[in-house]
Motif scaffolding. Structure first.
Motif, PDB file in Angstrom:
ATOM      1  N   ASP A 104       0.762  -1.161   0.153  1.00  0.00           N
ATOM      2  CA  ASP A 104       0.100  -0.129   0.166  1.00  0.00           C
ATOM      3  C   ASP A 104       0.899   1.142   0.147  1.00  0.00           C
ATOM      4  OD1 ASP A 104      -2.505   1.264   0.139  1.00  0.00           O
ATOM      5  OD2 ASP A 104      -1.885   1.788   2.248  1.00  0.00           O
ATOM      6  N   PHE A 105       0.637   1.985  -0.952  1.00  0.00           N
ATOM      7  CA  PHE A 105       1.512   3.528  -1.163  1.00  0.00           C
ATOM      8  C   PHE A 105       0.451   4.571  -0.914  1.00  0.00           C
ATOM      9  CE2 PHE A 105       1.662   1.476  -5.502  1.00  0.00           C
ATOM     10  CZ  PHE A 105       1.062   2.491  -6.390  1.00  0.00           C
ATOM     11  N   ALA A 106       1.094   5.731  -0.852  1.00  0.00           N
ATOM     12  CA  ALA A 106       0.075   6.773  -0.565  1.00  0.00           C
ATOM     13  C   ALA A 106      -0.360   7.982  -1.606  1.00  0.00           C
ATOM     14  CB  ALA A 106       1.138   7.695   0.370  1.00  0.00           C
ATOM     15  N   THR A 107       0.350   7.858  -2.778  1.00  0.00           N
ATOM     16  CA  THR A 107       0.206   9.031  -3.694  1.00  0.00           C
ATOM     17  C   THR A 107      -0.883   8.746  -4.680  1.00  0.00           C
ATOM     18  OG1 THR A 107       1.968   8.306  -4.880  1.00  0.00           O
ATOM     19  CG2 THR A 107       2.332  10.125  -3.373  1.00  0.00           C
ATOM     20  N   VAL A 108      -1.512   7.441  -4.897  1.00  0.00           N
ATOM     21  CA  VAL A 108      -2.595   7.323  -5.796  1.00  0.00           C
ATOM     22  C   VAL A 108      -3.853   7.054  -5.138  1.00  0.00           C
ATOM     23  CG1 VAL A 108      -3.424   5.329  -7.652  1.00  0.00           C
ATOM     24  CG2 VAL A 108      -1.124   6.175  -7.732  1.00  0.00           C
ATOM     25  N   ASP A 109      -4.831   7.907  -5.303  1.00  0.00           N
ATOM     26  CA  ASP A 109      -6.128   7.682  -4.658  1.00  0.00           C
ATOM     27  C   ASP A 109      -6.729   6.436  -5.181  1.00  0.00           C
ATOM     28  OD1 ASP A 109      -8.851   7.929  -3.745  1.00  0.00           O
ATOM     29  OD2 ASP A 109      -8.985  10.060  -4.315  1.00  0.00           O
ATOM     30  N   GLU A 110      -7.048   5.405  -4.306  1.00  0.00           N
ATOM     31  CA  GLU A 110      -7.560   4.455  -4.518  1.00  0.00           C
ATOM     32  C   GLU A 110      -8.969   4.310  -5.315  1.00  0.00           C
ATOM     33  OE1 GLU A 110      -4.692   1.710  -1.644  1.00  0.00           O
ATOM     34  OE2 GLU A 110      -6.643   1.550  -1.415  1.00  0.00           O
ATOM     35  N   GLU A 111      -9.651   5.394  -4.838  1.00  0.00           N
ATOM     36  CA  GLU A 111     -11.175   5.413  -5.289  1.00  0.00           C
ATOM     37  C   GLU A 111     -10.897   6.066  -6.893  1.00  0.00           C
ATOM     38  OE1 GLU A 111     -14.280   6.416  -2.188  1.00  0.00           O
ATOM     39  OE2 GLU A 111     -12.509   7.994  -1.521  1.00  0.00           O
ATOM     40  N   ASP A 116     -11.699  -3.824  -6.843  1.00  0.00           N
ATOM     41  CA  ASP A 116     -12.420  -3.292  -5.784  1.00  0.00           C
ATOM     42  C   ASP A 116     -11.722  -2.688  -4.597  1.00  0.00           C
ATOM     43  OD1 ASP A 116     -14.205  -2.247  -3.994  1.00  0.00           O
ATOM     44  OD2 ASP A 116     -15.326  -4.241  -3.609  1.00  0.00           O
ATOM     45  N   PRO A 117     -11.293  -1.405  -4.341  1.00  0.00           N
ATOM     46  CA  PRO A 117     -10.471  -1.102  -3.427  1.00  0.00           C
ATOM     47  C   PRO A 117     -11.128  -0.926  -1.699  1.00  0.00           C
ATOM     48  CG  PRO A 117     -11.253   0.790  -4.778  1.00  0.00           C
ATOM     49  CD  PRO A 117     -11.827  -0.426  -5.174  1.00  0.00           C
ATOM     50  N   TYR A 118     -12.160  -1.137  -1.970  1.00  0.00           N
ATOM     51  CA  TYR A 118     -13.346  -1.026  -0.657  1.00  0.00           C
ATOM     52  C   TYR A 118     -13.030  -2.237   0.264  1.00  0.00           C
ATOM     53  CZ  TYR A 118     -14.802   3.188  -3.153  1.00  0.00           C
ATOM     54  OH  TYR A 118     -14.785   4.363  -3.904  1.00  0.00           O
ATOM     55  N   ASP A 119     -13.021  -3.238  -0.259  1.00  0.00           N
ATOM     56  CA  ASP A 119     -13.072  -4.435   0.210  1.00  0.00           C
ATOM     57  C   ASP A 119     -11.629  -5.037   0.293  1.00  0.00           C
ATOM     58  OD1 ASP A 119     -12.944  -7.051   1.479  1.00  0.00           O
ATOM     59  OD2 ASP A 119     -14.665  -7.954  -0.088  1.00  0.00           O
ATOM     60  N   GLY A 120     -10.867  -4.998   1.504  1.00  0.00           N
ATOM     61  CA  GLY A 120      -9.839  -5.405   1.354  1.00  0.00           C
ATOM     62  C   GLY A 120      -9.226  -6.554   1.101  1.00  0.00           C
ATOM     63  N   THR A 121     -10.117  -7.538   1.342  1.00  0.00           N
ATOM     64  CA  THR A 121     -10.026  -9.315   0.773  1.00  0.00           C
ATOM     65  C   THR A 121      -9.636  -9.334  -0.661  1.00  0.00           C
ATOM     66  OG1 THR A 121     -12.062  -9.526   0.798  1.00  0.00           O
ATOM     67  CG2 THR A 121     -10.963 -10.123   2.932  1.00  0.00           C
ATOM     68  N   ARG A 122     -10.252  -8.115  -1.257  1.00  0.00           N
ATOM     69  CA  ARG A 122     -10.404  -8.470  -2.856  1.00  0.00           C
ATOM     70  C   ARG A 122      -9.050  -8.304  -3.283  1.00  0.00           C
ATOM     71  NH1 ARG A 122     -14.471  -7.468  -6.604  1.00  0.00           N
ATOM     72  NH2 ARG A 122     -15.984  -7.597  -4.975  1.00  0.00           N
ATOM     73  N   ARG A 123      -8.213  -7.213  -2.823  1.00  0.00           N
ATOM     74  CA  ARG A 123      -6.693  -7.307  -3.473  1.00  0.00           C
ATOM     75  C   ARG A 123      -5.959  -8.356  -3.171  1.00  0.00           C
ATOM     76  NH1 ARG A 123      -5.501  -1.667  -0.232  1.00  0.00           N
ATOM     77  NH2 ARG A 123      -7.710  -1.295  -0.648  1.00  0.00           N
ATOM     78  N   ILE A 124      -6.279  -8.925  -1.795  1.00  0.00           N
ATOM     79  CA  ILE A 124      -5.568 -10.066  -1.455  1.00  0.00           C
ATOM     80  C   ILE A 124      -5.731 -11.205  -2.240  1.00  0.00           C
ATOM     81  CG2 ILE A 124      -5.137 -11.949   0.497  1.00  0.00           C
ATOM     82  CD1 ILE A 124      -5.768  -9.507   2.472  1.00  0.00           C
ATOM     83  N   ARG A 125      -6.796 -11.637  -2.682  1.00  0.00           N
ATOM     84  CA  ARG A 125      -7.509 -12.594  -3.435  1.00  0.00           C
ATOM     85  C   ARG A 125      -6.962 -12.549  -4.893  1.00  0.00           C
ATOM     86  NH1 ARG A 125     -12.332 -12.009  -2.312  1.00  0.00           N
ATOM     87  NH2 ARG A 125     -12.258 -13.226  -0.448  1.00  0.00           N
ATOM     88  N   GLU A 126      -6.859 -11.487  -5.380  1.00  0.00           N
ATOM     89  CA  GLU A 126      -6.412 -11.165  -6.802  1.00  0.00           C
ATOM     90  C   GLU A 126      -4.727 -11.225  -6.875  1.00  0.00           C
ATOM     91  OE1 GLU A 126     -10.330  -8.512  -7.894  1.00  0.00           O
ATOM     92  OE2 GLU A 126      -8.506  -7.545  -7.776  1.00  0.00           O
TER      93      GLU A 126
END
Length: 647
Positions: A198-205, A230-240
């Protein structure tokens, strides 16, 4: 007002904790929480139903649990809920998810309680990356997640996302393979991903509004949400991301992560300073934050809990995501003992994990250079490699000066630097260090400690560098120079490293520092693969040649000194050498390699015997090209020639 100067504090007096249970751990019956905050007077846990908005539905105070730790247990099933901590050490600090957050909601503002097992793809239990007898067998390909697929001509649907790596059968409009099929076709052994934490400068929304390489870390144990569907559900990034890893592993390709443990994007506002102010950063004598990174701060890796944190984070990536190695950004900021500890701890998990990094810092550090993991100290770090920037600059010229030239762009008297790269930065009796501008002695003890490269994400692409240093050179000549550079990197001893797209003459339109430039600059333009298919095929054949022949990847320094000899007479602008193949397990008894950086052909004498040409500037064919040669051989301008002795 809080005092952010720390010269009045002896951080060595802070209690250390060596348990492996720091963080937030879910089970159906309870969630167990433990964090290290030795200076805290009060630690409040807040629970939320949403990762971004709404008020906390539950607040509770953690209790002291020894050695600077605080803990609590939440009875019941809290899967999917979000959390933050708020620390009072005499003053209230900001609300943060904690430094051990492993799953976060959008933009990393809140941690998420999750079940790791629910994120595992099918077959994950038996997933494993490739392992090699020696790291010199690796061919590394450096790649940014978004660059890989974002172009309209990538043929990939999940553009700019982790899932872009899982799509098979994709092609460019011209019909050339793209995506993961391209990687397999090229033949590389490892993909090195620019930061995915997770880095700071790109707005995930709004992920497409800004671009960044990702060297601005916010959370070291959680994934970046702009690469998820989907940036809102943290498990989505993990699964992908796990699907990305498994797809590459299924194709025999390892995954190396670029990790940035030298600094954080925020300083005062960072998750470290909002938990234990000052402890995780080095200070100058006046108590202000030191800045060897050029980014406003530098991590105090030598402190017990900072070192433990780095090891814990790396261990998590290996155990949870099956990662095959790590590249350390500005490794020269980290202390030697920490890097040795990392190697020891990673070897306990898996001796096949590959570790390498940038053996330099960006500015002055209060920690003396002899105590840090700079390139000159690589020989003190067995099992850890450094980038050979000496070879890089010898090949193409100074990395920051667009007009400077090197061996492949026609600059003479760089032959000793090229020989140094060919010998994988180990000591060799035939290298005259007096003619190498950048160094005065070998710095690698073994060849697996040397990463040989000509370009990477930093600075100009190889194509752009050559174009700017040779502005009048036609396209055909530039192709030849790219091939010559690729030939030198991929036939030299050590570990070859390729910048994504170099195999089809990648361009960033002359941009020398594209860390926040738009996709139009950074994206891989897959149309170039068809335009430069001859270059691609040459790189593909070079990689296969390296895999087929142990003589091109000798596993130890003594083997290089004994069986690789610069065996021909010296000629300006030419580097030539012999490998006694049978002595290092090769099927070829003797291999002769010639590299001509001159604009004219050169005539080179041969030892007694007949030789088969197996590679030239356009073709690689182990069965032989043309007639056998003896006595002398002509090496064409800007080209490589490889001969093997015919028994």
């Amino acid at each position: 007002m809080r005092n952010w100067k720390f010269n009045h504090i002896d951080f060595s007096t802070y209690p250390g904790y060596d348990g492996n249970d720091l963080g937030v751990f879910w089970s159906p019956e309870k969630t167990v929480i433990k964090i290290w905050v030795p200076t805290a007077q009060v630690v409040e846990l807040r629970l939320y139903k949403d990762g971004l908005t709404g008020e906390a539905f539950h607040k509770t105070n953690l209790q002291k649990s020894g050695n600077g730790t605080w803990s609590t247990v939440l009875n019941g099933d809290y899967e999917g809920k979000y959390y933050t901590f708020k620390v009072n050490d005499g003053e209230w600090l900001n609300e943060v998810p904690g430094m051990y957050a492993r799953c976060v909601g959008a933009n990393g503002l809140r941690g998420q309680i999750y079940n790791p097992n629910s994120t595992n793809p099918e077959g994950w239990a038996v997933d494993r990356g490739p392992r090699y007898h020696s790291f010199t067998e690796a061919v590394i390909y450096e790649l940014h997640v978004r660059d890989f697929s974002i172009s309209e001509n990538s043929g990939i649907e999940s553009k700019g996302k982790f899932l872009g790596f899982t799509e098979e059968g994709t092609t460019s409009p011209q019909g050339q393979k793209t995506g993961v099929d391209h990687l397999q076709e090229l033949g590389i052994t490892h993909v090195h991903l620019l930061p995915v934490n997770d880095f700071a400068t790109v707005d995930e929304e709004k992920p497409l509004e800004k671009y960044n390489w990702g060297y601005d870390p916010q959370h070291f144990c959680a994934l970046e949400g702009s690469y998820a569907s989907d940036p809102y559900d943290g498990t989505r990034r993990i699964r992908e991301f796990k699907k990305l890893v498994k797809t590459l592993h299924d194709k025999g390709i390892g995954v190396i992560l670029d990790v940035v443990f030298n600094h954080t994007f925020y300083t005062k506002e960072s998750v470290f300073n909002q938990m234990v102010p000052g402890y995780f950063y080095r200070q100058k004598p006046d108590g202000t934050f030191a800045n060897a990174t050029g980014c406003g701060n530098e991590i105090a890796s030598e402190r017990f809990m900072a070192r433990k944190y780095i090891v814990d984070a790396l261990t998590f990536w290996v155990e949870e995501y099956h990662i095959d190695g790590f590249r350390f950004d500005l490794m020269g900021v980290l202390d030697l003992e920490t890097m040795k500890t990392i190697r020891e701890e990673m070897s306990k998990l898996d001796r096949g994990l590959f570790l390498y990094g940038e053996g330099w810092a960006a500015d002055q550090s209060p920690m003396p250079e002899e105590q840090r993991a700079v390139k000159q100290n690589t020989h003190k770090l067995p099992g850890i490699a450094s980038f050979n920037d000496d070879f890089r600059d010898g090949l193409k010229g100074n990395h920051g000066d667009k007009k400077s030239k090197g061996f492949v762009s026609g600059l003479n008297l760089r032959e000793e630097t090229i020989k140094f790269g060919i010998a994988a930065a180990v000591d060799h009796p035939q290298i005259n260090f007096g003619y190498i501008e950048s160094i005065k002695r070998a710095w690698a003890a073994e060849p697996d400690q040397c990463i040989n490269y000509v370009s990477c994400h930093d600075n100009y692409t190889l194509w752009d560098k050559l174009k700017q240093s040779l502005p009048k050179a036609p396209d055909e000549e530039l192709r030849k120079r790219v091939k010559l550079a690729g030939a030198l990197v991929l036939t030299s001893q050590g570990v070859p490293f390729l910048h994504a797209g170099v195999e089809f003459c990648r361009s960033k339109n002359g941009n020398g520092n594209s860390y926040k430039s738009p996709d139009a600059i950074n994206q891989l333009d897959w149309a170039r693969k068809n335009d430069y298919i001859d270059v691609f095929n040459y790189f593909r054949q070079l990689i296969q040649l390296r895999k087929n022949h142990p003589g091109l990847r000798i596993a130890n320094a003594e083997g290089i000194r004994s069986h690789l000899n610069f065996c021909t007479q010296y000629k300006i602008g030419v580097v030539a050498y012999c490998i006694e193949g049978q002595q290092v397990g090769d099927s070829w008894e003797r291999i002769m390699l010639f590299f001509n950086g001159n604009a004219e052909p050169v005539e080179m004498p041969l030892p007694e015997g007949s030789f088969r040409v197996v590679a030239n500037d356009t073709e690689i064919n182990e069965a032989g090209i043309g007639e056998l040669v003896s006595d002398t051989v002509t090496v064409q301008p800007v080209s490589m020639l490889i001969l093997t002795l015919v028994k």
